[in-house]
Design a protein around this motif. Sequence first.
Motif, PDB file in Angstrom:
ATOM      1  N   GLN A 185      41.678  26.908  45.342  1.00  8.53           N
ATOM      2  CA  GLN A 185      42.586  27.463  44.337  1.00  8.53           C
ATOM      3  C   GLN A 185      43.227  28.731  44.912  1.00  8.53           C
ATOM      4  O   GLN A 185      42.894  29.845  44.523  1.00  8.53           O
ATOM      5  N   THR A 186      44.153  28.548  45.841  1.00 10.79           N
ATOM      6  CA  THR A 186      44.673  29.672  46.613  1.00 10.79           C
ATOM      7  C   THR A 186      45.358  30.717  45.741  1.00 10.79           C
ATOM      8  O   THR A 186      45.152  31.923  45.927  1.00 10.79           O
ATOM      9  N   ASP A 187      46.169  30.285  44.791  1.00 10.43           N
ATOM     10  CA  ASP A 187      46.867  31.246  43.930  1.00 10.43           C
ATOM     11  C   ASP A 187      45.870  32.082  43.124  1.00 10.43           C
ATOM     12  O   ASP A 187      46.025  33.301  43.000  1.00 10.43           O
ATOM     13  N   MET A 188      44.862  31.421  42.582  1.00  9.98           N
ATOM     14  CA  MET A 188      43.849  32.147  41.817  1.00  9.98           C
ATOM     15  C   MET A 188      43.094  33.114  42.721  1.00  9.98           C
ATOM     16  O   MET A 188      42.799  34.255  42.328  1.00  9.98           O
ATOM     17  N   MET A 189      42.769  32.679  43.928  1.00 10.73           N
ATOM     18  CA  MET A 189      42.051  33.533  44.858  1.00 10.73           C
ATOM     19  C   MET A 189      42.846  34.796  45.175  1.00 10.73           C
ATOM     20  O   MET A 189      42.308  35.912  45.187  1.00 10.73           O
ATOM     21  N   HIS A 190      44.137  34.661  45.395  1.00 13.11           N
ATOM     22  CA  HIS A 190      44.977  35.826  45.679  1.00 13.11           C
ATOM     23  C   HIS A 190      45.093  36.724  44.448  1.00 13.11           C
ATOM     24  O   HIS A 190      45.102  37.953  44.572  1.00 13.11           O
ATOM     25  N   HIS A 191      45.176  36.118  43.274  1.00 10.57           N
ATOM     26  CA  HIS A 191      45.252  36.905  42.042  1.00 10.57           C
ATOM     27  C   HIS A 191      43.994  37.755  41.868  1.00 10.57           C
ATOM     28  O   HIS A 191      44.073  38.960  41.556  1.00 10.57           O
ATOM     29  N   LEU A 192      42.829  37.142  42.079  1.00 12.51           N
ATOM     30  CA  LEU A 192      41.571  37.881  41.957  1.00 12.51           C
ATOM     31  C   LEU A 192      41.446  38.941  43.045  1.00 12.51           C
ATOM     32  O   LEU A 192      40.961  40.048  42.799  1.00 12.51           O
ATOM     33  N   LEU A 193      41.899  38.590  44.237  1.00 12.87           N
ATOM     34  CA  LEU A 193      41.810  39.540  45.346  1.00 12.87           C
ATOM     35  C   LEU A 193      42.670  40.772  45.090  1.00 12.87           C
ATOM     36  O   LEU A 193      42.261  41.903  45.398  1.00 12.87           O
ATOM     37  N   GLN A 194      43.850  40.583  44.511  1.00 12.12           N
ATOM     38  CA  GLN A 194      44.706  41.725  44.172  1.00 12.12           C
ATOM     39  C   GLN A 194      44.011  42.653  43.183  1.00 12.12           C
ATOM     40  O   GLN A 194      44.067  43.878  43.312  1.00 12.12           O
ATOM     41  N   LYS A 195      43.331  42.061  42.195  1.00 10.53           N
ATOM     42  CA  LYS A 195      42.611  42.884  41.223  1.00 10.53           C
ATOM     43  C   LYS A 195      41.429  43.593  41.872  1.00 10.53           C
ATOM     44  O   LYS A 195      41.122  44.750  41.546  1.00 10.53           O
ATOM     45  N   LEU A 196      40.755  42.893  42.768  1.00  9.72           N
ATOM     46  CA  LEU A 196      39.622  43.492  43.471  1.00  9.72           C
ATOM     47  C   LEU A 196      40.073  44.670  44.326  1.00  9.72           C
ATOM     48  O   LEU A 196      39.467  45.748  44.299  1.00  9.72           O
TER      49      LEU A 196
ATOM     50  N   TYR B 187      33.120  40.007  42.300  1.00  6.28           N
ATOM     51  CA  TYR B 187      34.169  40.291  41.324  1.00  6.28           C
ATOM     52  C   TYR B 187      34.335  39.135  40.343  1.00  6.28           C
ATOM     53  O   TYR B 187      34.410  39.349  39.121  1.00  6.28           O
ATOM     54  N   TYR B 188      34.397  37.910  40.848  1.00  5.37           N
ATOM     55  CA  TYR B 188      34.576  36.759  39.969  1.00  5.37           C
ATOM     56  C   TYR B 188      33.384  36.602  39.029  1.00  5.37           C
ATOM     57  O   TYR B 188      33.545  36.370  37.817  1.00  5.37           O
ATOM     58  N   ALA B 189      32.174  36.718  39.577  1.00  8.15           N
ATOM     59  CA  ALA B 189      30.976  36.547  38.765  1.00  8.15           C
ATOM     60  C   ALA B 189      30.911  37.593  37.652  1.00  8.15           C
ATOM     61  O   ALA B 189      30.599  37.275  36.504  1.00  8.15           O
ATOM     62  N   LEU B 190      31.210  38.830  37.979  1.00  2.00           N
ATOM     63  CA  LEU B 190      31.082  39.912  37.003  1.00  2.00           C
ATOM     64  C   LEU B 190      32.211  39.920  35.972  1.00  2.00           C
ATOM     65  O   LEU B 190      31.970  40.022  34.771  1.00  2.00           O
ATOM     66  N   THR B 191      33.450  39.819  36.443  1.00  2.75           N
ATOM     67  CA  THR B 191      34.579  40.025  35.535  1.00  2.75           C
ATOM     68  C   THR B 191      35.063  38.752  34.854  1.00  2.75           C
ATOM     69  O   THR B 191      35.426  38.783  33.672  1.00  2.75           O
ATOM     70  N   GLN B 192      35.063  37.626  35.570  1.00  2.00           N
ATOM     71  CA  GLN B 192      35.575  36.396  34.990  1.00  2.00           C
ATOM     72  C   GLN B 192      34.502  35.639  34.207  1.00  2.00           C
ATOM     73  O   GLN B 192      34.771  35.135  33.122  1.00  2.00           O
ATOM     74  N   LEU B 193      33.293  35.569  34.770  1.00  4.11           N
ATOM     75  CA  LEU B 193      32.215  34.849  34.093  1.00  4.11           C
ATOM     76  C   LEU B 193      31.366  35.787  33.237  1.00  4.11           C
ATOM     77  O   LEU B 193      31.012  35.450  32.115  1.00  4.11           O
ATOM     78  N   GLY B 194      31.037  36.948  33.764  1.00  5.50           N
ATOM     79  CA  GLY B 194      30.192  37.881  33.033  1.00  5.50           C
ATOM     80  C   GLY B 194      30.921  38.707  31.999  1.00  5.50           C
ATOM     81  O   GLY B 194      30.291  39.353  31.171  1.00  5.50           O
ATOM     82  N   ASP B 195      32.255  38.721  32.060  1.00  4.07           N
ATOM     83  CA  ASP B 195      33.076  39.514  31.128  1.00  4.07           C
ATOM     84  C   ASP B 195      32.621  40.971  31.115  1.00  4.07           C
ATOM     85  O   ASP B 195      32.402  41.571  30.059  1.00  4.07           O
ATOM     86  N   LEU B 196      32.488  41.537  32.289  1.00  2.00           N
ATOM     87  CA  LEU B 196      32.022  42.920  32.438  1.00  2.00           C
ATOM     88  C   LEU B 196      32.915  43.876  31.651  1.00  2.00           C
ATOM     89  O   LEU B 196      34.133  43.865  31.793  1.00  2.00           O
ATOM     90  N   GLN B 197      32.272  44.705  30.824  1.00  2.00           N
ATOM     91  CA  GLN B 197      32.977  45.683  30.011  1.00  2.00           C
ATOM     92  C   GLN B 197      32.353  47.062  30.220  1.00  2.00           C
ATOM     93  O   GLN B 197      31.226  47.186  30.704  1.00  2.00           O
TER      94      GLN B 197
END
Length: 325
Positions: free
Chosen positions: A273-284, A114-124
């Motif tokens: 980065q616990t807060d960021m990890m939870h934020h990404l996990l919620q989106k996932l 999820y992080y690789a695709l959406t945050q770094l890859g900007d998957l659209q």
Amino acid sequence: MALQTEVLEAPKPDEVCIQVKAIGLNFADIFAMQGLYSATPAGSFIPGLEFSGVVVVVGAAVTEWELGDRVMGATKFGGYVSHLNIHHRYVVPLPEEWSFEEGAGFLVQGLTAYYALTQLGDLQKGMTVLIHSAAGGVGILANHICKKFDAYTIGTVGRADKVEFLQEQEAYDAVILRDREFPKKLQQTLRDRPLQIIMECIGGKILKQGWEAMAPMGRMVVYGNASFSSHSSSPNYPNLIWKFLRRPKIDPLRLPTLNKSLMGFNLIYLYEQTDMMHHLLQKLIALQLKPQYVGHVFSFHQMHKAISLFQRGETVGKVVVKVEF
């Protein structure tokens, strides 16, 4: 690696004790065992980054967990155990309909994809994505995520016996066997489609060939280097040195002209980065993906066998070890 018994102290006030039911294997485990992973603790250590299990002790300051809760979690090493004390924020509920085996194969590889695709890859919507090691845990979940964005997915595998599985069960749009004809096959598959994201985990000439095929404004996200792994219990250092010297070299001075991006990612640093990890996990979790495909299940006492099969690249889907004592 040896099995041993230790006394586990009571959890701290902000921790819970988990009776581990299943452990997910990852390539980071293999690299750590062979001393090739920079984030590995010094000296003797317990491998393992993800698990699922049941809460058996709750720390005095913890309010959101109760005895008997089914959970899945991520840990910065220490996961190859029967019981684990861990901060309460590093475990999340295991969906009721998921097995412990499915839960043990989701967090690390799901967050990586999820992080690789959406945050770094900007998957659209509608993008074309090349996913290497398509039959592995990250590859399968990356395909699931891409399909939520109606992306066109091209998977690659190193063994012909994995192609049918990906086409029939995982619904990749195309699957390519990585052989000497890989660049030609990739161009034939792309046709007029611009290759916009590459999930790169192989390294070597495959990385170079993907980079050359990627369209302007494309993004390559490197999260592993499987070509540097060894099929034995210890690294083949002469071979590693040879591969290192022959590795592809991308000139940063040419990047503006090429208009391409090369990025690296290691989930172990997101752990801090616990807060960021939870934020990404919620989106996932909001994507409502189907659970991870578990292709191989071993008992805890078969750990060596599980690792050996995994590192040889003969597995499909997630490799999980059940903990039963």
